[in-house]
Design a protein around this motif. Structure first.
Motif, PDB file in Angstrom:
ATOM      1  N   TYR A  50       0.852  -1.189   0.000  1.00  0.00           N
ATOM      2  CA  TYR A  50       0.000   0.000   0.000  1.00  0.00           C
ATOM      3  C   TYR A  50       0.881   1.229   0.000  1.00  0.00           C
ATOM      4  O   TYR A  50       1.883   1.289   0.708  1.00  0.00           O
ATOM      5  N   ASN A  51       0.506   2.197  -0.789  1.00  0.00           N
ATOM      6  CA  ASN A  51       1.130   3.512  -0.758  1.00  0.00           C
ATOM      7  C   ASN A  51       0.033   4.475  -0.326  1.00  0.00           C
ATOM      8  O   ASN A  51      -0.888   4.757  -1.082  1.00  0.00           O
ATOM      9  N   PHE A  52       0.102   4.924   0.934  1.00  0.00           N
ATOM     10  CA  PHE A  52      -0.917   5.784   1.511  1.00  0.00           C
ATOM     11  C   PHE A  52      -0.480   7.242   1.436  1.00  0.00           C
ATOM     12  O   PHE A  52       0.662   7.573   1.773  1.00  0.00           O
ATOM     13  N   PHE A  53      -1.382   8.111   1.015  1.00  0.00           N
ATOM     14  CA  PHE A  53      -1.126   9.547   0.960  1.00  0.00           C
ATOM     15  C   PHE A  53      -1.871  10.231   2.098  1.00  0.00           C
ATOM     16  O   PHE A  53      -2.932   9.758   2.535  1.00  0.00           O
ATOM     17  N   PRO A  54      -1.368  11.368   2.576  1.00  0.00           N
ATOM     18  CA  PRO A  54      -1.990  12.033   3.720  1.00  0.00           C
ATOM     19  C   PRO A  54      -3.341  12.683   3.427  1.00  0.00           C
ATOM     20  O   PRO A  54      -3.967  13.234   4.316  1.00  0.00           O
ATOM     21  N   ASP A  55      -3.829  12.583   2.173  1.00  0.00           N
ATOM     22  CA  ASP A  55      -5.136  13.154   1.845  1.00  0.00           C
ATOM     23  C   ASP A  55      -6.233  12.100   1.750  1.00  0.00           C
ATOM     24  O   ASP A  55      -7.363  12.386   1.377  1.00  0.00           O
ATOM     25  N   GLY A  56      -5.908  10.833   2.092  1.00  0.00           N
ATOM     26  CA  GLY A  56      -6.901   9.762   2.048  1.00  0.00           C
ATOM     27  C   GLY A  56      -6.898   8.983   0.747  1.00  0.00           C
ATOM     28  O   GLY A  56      -7.702   8.083   0.558  1.00  0.00           O
ATOM     29  N   GLY A  57      -5.996   9.292  -0.154  1.00  0.00           N
ATOM     30  CA  GLY A  57      -5.861   8.545  -1.407  1.00  0.00           C
ATOM     31  C   GLY A  57      -4.651   7.643  -1.341  1.00  0.00           C
ATOM     32  O   GLY A  57      -3.906   7.649  -0.367  1.00  0.00           O
ATOM     33  N   GLY A  58      -4.445   6.882  -2.393  1.00  0.00           N
ATOM     34  CA  GLY A  58      -3.269   6.027  -2.432  1.00  0.00           C
ATOM     35  C   GLY A  58      -3.385   4.964  -3.487  1.00  0.00           C
ATOM     36  O   GLY A  58      -4.246   5.022  -4.366  1.00  0.00           O
ATOM     37  N   TYR A  59      -2.506   3.963  -3.369  1.00  0.00           N
ATOM     38  CA  TYR A  59      -2.483   2.853  -4.317  1.00  0.00           C
ATOM     39  C   TYR A  59      -2.298   1.549  -3.573  1.00  0.00           C
ATOM     40  O   TYR A  59      -1.605   1.485  -2.559  1.00  0.00           O
ATOM     41  N   GLN A  60      -2.912   0.507  -4.104  1.00  0.00           N
ATOM     42  CA  GLN A  60      -2.763  -0.852  -3.609  1.00  0.00           C
ATOM     43  C   GLN A  60      -2.011  -1.643  -4.678  1.00  0.00           C
ATOM     44  O   GLN A  60      -2.356  -1.567  -5.858  1.00  0.00           O
ATOM     45  N   ILE A  62      -0.903  -5.416  -5.741  1.00  0.00           N
ATOM     46  CA  ILE A  62      -1.030  -6.860  -5.552  1.00  0.00           C
ATOM     47  C   ILE A  62      -0.284  -7.498  -6.702  1.00  0.00           C
ATOM     48  O   ILE A  62      -0.740  -7.455  -7.844  1.00  0.00           O
ATOM     49  N   GLY A  63       0.893  -8.064  -6.393  1.00  0.00           N
ATOM     50  CA  GLY A  63       1.755  -8.570  -7.467  1.00  0.00           C
ATOM     51  C   GLY A  63       2.146  -7.406  -8.367  1.00  0.00           C
ATOM     52  O   GLY A  63       2.689  -6.416  -7.914  1.00  0.00           O
ATOM     53  N   SER A  64       1.813  -7.500  -9.649  1.00  0.00           N
ATOM     54  CA  SER A  64       2.120  -6.407 -10.578  1.00  0.00           C
ATOM     55  C   SER A  64       0.891  -5.551 -10.880  1.00  0.00           C
ATOM     56  O   SER A  64       0.942  -4.664 -11.725  1.00  0.00           O
ATOM     57  N   THR A  65      -0.215  -5.800 -10.190  1.00  0.00           N
ATOM     58  CA  THR A  65      -1.446  -5.033 -10.393  1.00  0.00           C
ATOM     59  C   THR A  65      -1.467  -3.831  -9.448  1.00  0.00           C
ATOM     60  O   THR A  65      -1.210  -3.969  -8.256  1.00  0.00           O
ATOM     61  N   VAL A  66      -1.782  -2.667  -9.997  1.00  0.00           N
ATOM     62  CA  VAL A  66      -1.849  -1.432  -9.212  1.00  0.00           C
ATOM     63  C   VAL A  66      -3.279  -0.911  -9.256  1.00  0.00           C
ATOM     64  O   VAL A  66      -3.846  -0.732 -10.333  1.00  0.00           O
ATOM     65  N   ASN A  67      -3.866  -0.685  -8.077  1.00  0.00           N
ATOM     66  CA  ASN A  67      -5.236  -0.176  -7.985  1.00  0.00           C
ATOM     67  C   ASN A  67      -5.260   1.134  -7.211  1.00  0.00           C
ATOM     68  O   ASN A  67      -4.675   1.214  -6.122  1.00  0.00           O
ATOM     69  N   PRO A  68      -5.957   2.163  -7.711  1.00  0.00           N
ATOM     70  CA  PRO A  68      -6.126   3.378  -6.911  1.00  0.00           C
ATOM     71  C   PRO A  68      -7.102   3.093  -5.766  1.00  0.00           C
ATOM     72  O   PRO A  68      -8.057   2.334  -5.932  1.00  0.00           O
ATOM     73  N   ILE A  69      -6.838   3.684  -4.605  1.00  0.00           N
ATOM     74  CA  ILE A  69      -7.694   3.462  -3.436  1.00  0.00           C
ATOM     75  C   ILE A  69      -8.015   4.779  -2.748  1.00  0.00           C
ATOM     76  O   ILE A  69      -7.349   5.792  -2.947  1.00  0.00           O
ATOM     77  N   ARG A  70      -9.079   4.724  -1.942  1.00  0.00           N
ATOM     78  CA  ARG A  70      -9.372   5.727  -0.921  1.00  0.00           C
ATOM     79  C   ARG A  70      -9.329   4.965   0.391  1.00  0.00           C
ATOM     80  O   ARG A  70      -9.713   3.798   0.447  1.00  0.00           O
ATOM     81  N   TYR A  71      -8.866   5.608   1.460  1.00  0.00           N
ATOM     82  CA  TYR A  71      -8.751   4.895   2.727  1.00  0.00           C
ATOM     83  C   TYR A  71      -8.935   5.862   3.877  1.00  0.00           C
ATOM     84  O   TYR A  71      -8.904   7.091   3.711  1.00  0.00           O
ATOM     85  N   GLY A  72      -9.131   5.325   5.048  1.00  0.00           N
ATOM     86  CA  GLY A  72      -9.199   6.114   6.270  1.00  0.00           C
ATOM     87  C   GLY A  72      -9.086   5.199   7.470  1.00  0.00           C
ATOM     88  O   GLY A  72      -9.598   4.080   7.455  1.00  0.00           O
ATOM     89  N   VAL A  73      -8.390   5.657   8.507  1.00  0.00           N
ATOM     90  CA  VAL A  73      -8.244   4.905   9.756  1.00  0.00           C
ATOM     91  C   VAL A  73      -9.246   5.487  10.739  1.00  0.00           C
ATOM     92  O   VAL A  73      -9.261   6.699  10.986  1.00  0.00           O
ATOM     93  N   TYR A  74     -10.098   4.613  11.285  1.00  0.00           N
ATOM     94  CA  TYR A  74     -11.164   5.095  12.162  1.00  0.00           C
ATOM     95  C   TYR A  74     -11.501   4.023  13.197  1.00  0.00           C
ATOM     96  O   TYR A  74     -11.822   2.889  12.831  1.00  0.00           O
ATOM     97  N   GLU A  75     -11.402   4.371  14.456  1.00  0.00           N
ATOM     98  CA  GLU A  75     -11.781   3.523  15.592  1.00  0.00           C
ATOM     99  C   GLU A  75     -11.190   2.105  15.516  1.00  0.00           C
ATOM    100  O   GLU A  75     -11.898   1.112  15.602  1.00  0.00           O
ATOM    101  N   GLY A  76      -9.876   2.023  15.302  1.00  0.00           N
ATOM    102  CA  GLY A  76      -9.192   0.730  15.318  1.00  0.00           C
ATOM    103  C   GLY A  76      -9.334  -0.095  14.054  1.00  0.00           C
ATOM    104  O   GLY A  76      -8.932  -1.249  14.025  1.00  0.00           O
ATOM    105  N   ASN A  77      -9.923   0.483  13.034  1.00  0.00           N
ATOM    106  CA  ASN A  77     -10.060  -0.207  11.750  1.00  0.00           C
ATOM    107  C   ASN A  77      -9.526   0.690  10.644  1.00  0.00           C
ATOM    108  O   ASN A  77      -9.483   1.917  10.785  1.00  0.00           O
ATOM    109  N   ILE A  78      -9.126   0.058   9.550  1.00  0.00           N
ATOM    110  CA  ILE A  78      -8.775   0.818   8.358  1.00  0.00           C
ATOM    111  C   ILE A  78      -9.811   0.451   7.301  1.00  0.00           C
ATOM    112  O   ILE A  78     -10.150  -0.723   7.125  1.00  0.00           O
ATOM    113  N   TYR A  79     -10.348   1.461   6.671  1.00  0.00           N
ATOM    114  CA  TYR A  79     -11.353   1.285   5.635  1.00  0.00           C
ATOM    115  C   TYR A  79     -10.675   1.564   4.296  1.00  0.00           C
ATOM    116  O   TYR A  79     -10.099   2.638   4.108  1.00  0.00           O
TER     117      TYR A  79
END
Length: 167
Positions: A50-60, A62-79
């Motif tokens: 995972y490449n996480f950016f401080p604005d809630g975006g990033g990339y996942q 998996i092997g050679s596959t790259v997927n754009p993501i949105r993420y957030g850490v909230y109450e002990g979970n990462i979404y």
């Protein structure tokens, strides 16, 4: 009076169209990370990062596959929402430079020139071969945006002419 009401409603419609374009946070009050982490298990042939950016975006990665993501850490979970899909929830814990996501330990990947360059190449290759023509940056996205803008202008002209004829 009718003109003011129609102008206010039309302004509200335009404002809603403009504000509805950008995705918001997955959860209110979430926090963000900054950096890259990876998990590798040669016995399973599994390489995930995972490449996480401080604005809630990033990339996942998996092997050679790259997927754009949105993420957030909230109450002990990462979404994590891959692409425009719904967000999946995983247990989350940060232990120094290690992240534990869904029970797997992801190691921090310090930035180096060759790694940044290869990640940049993988991301640009993925973006140029985007499978979603409606994603921002795709030609279909811009065609639909121009059609929507034209429709809003048409409705505006129609409303103005209708109220001018009645007065």
């Amino acid at each position: 009076m009718k003109r003011w009401i129609s102008a206010a409603l039309l302004s509200l419609l335009c404002l809603l169209l403009l504000c509805g374009c950008a995705p918001g946070p997955i959860n209110d009050g979430e926090t963000y990370l900054d950096g890259a982490w990876y998990f590798s298990d040669p016995s399973l042939g599994l390489n995930v990062g995972y490449n996480f950016f401080p604005d809630g975006g990033g990339y996942q990665f998996i092997g050679s596959t790259v997927n754009p993501i949105r993420y957030g850490v909230y109450e002990g979970n990462i979404y994590i929402a891959v692409g425009d899909g719904p967000a999946d929830s995983f247990s989350f814990e940060q232990k120094g430079d290690t992240l534990v996501i869904g029970g797997l330990e992801y190691l921090y990947a310090p930035e180096d020139e060759s790694g940044s360059q290869s990640v940049g190449e993988a991301v640009s290759a993925t973006e140029s071969v985007s499978s979603d023509p409606l994603a921002p940056g795709g030609i279909a996205f811009y065609v639909i945006a121009v059609i929507a803008f034209g429709l809003v202008i048409f409705i505006l002209i129609w409303v103005v002419r209708t109220f001018r004829k009645k007065n």
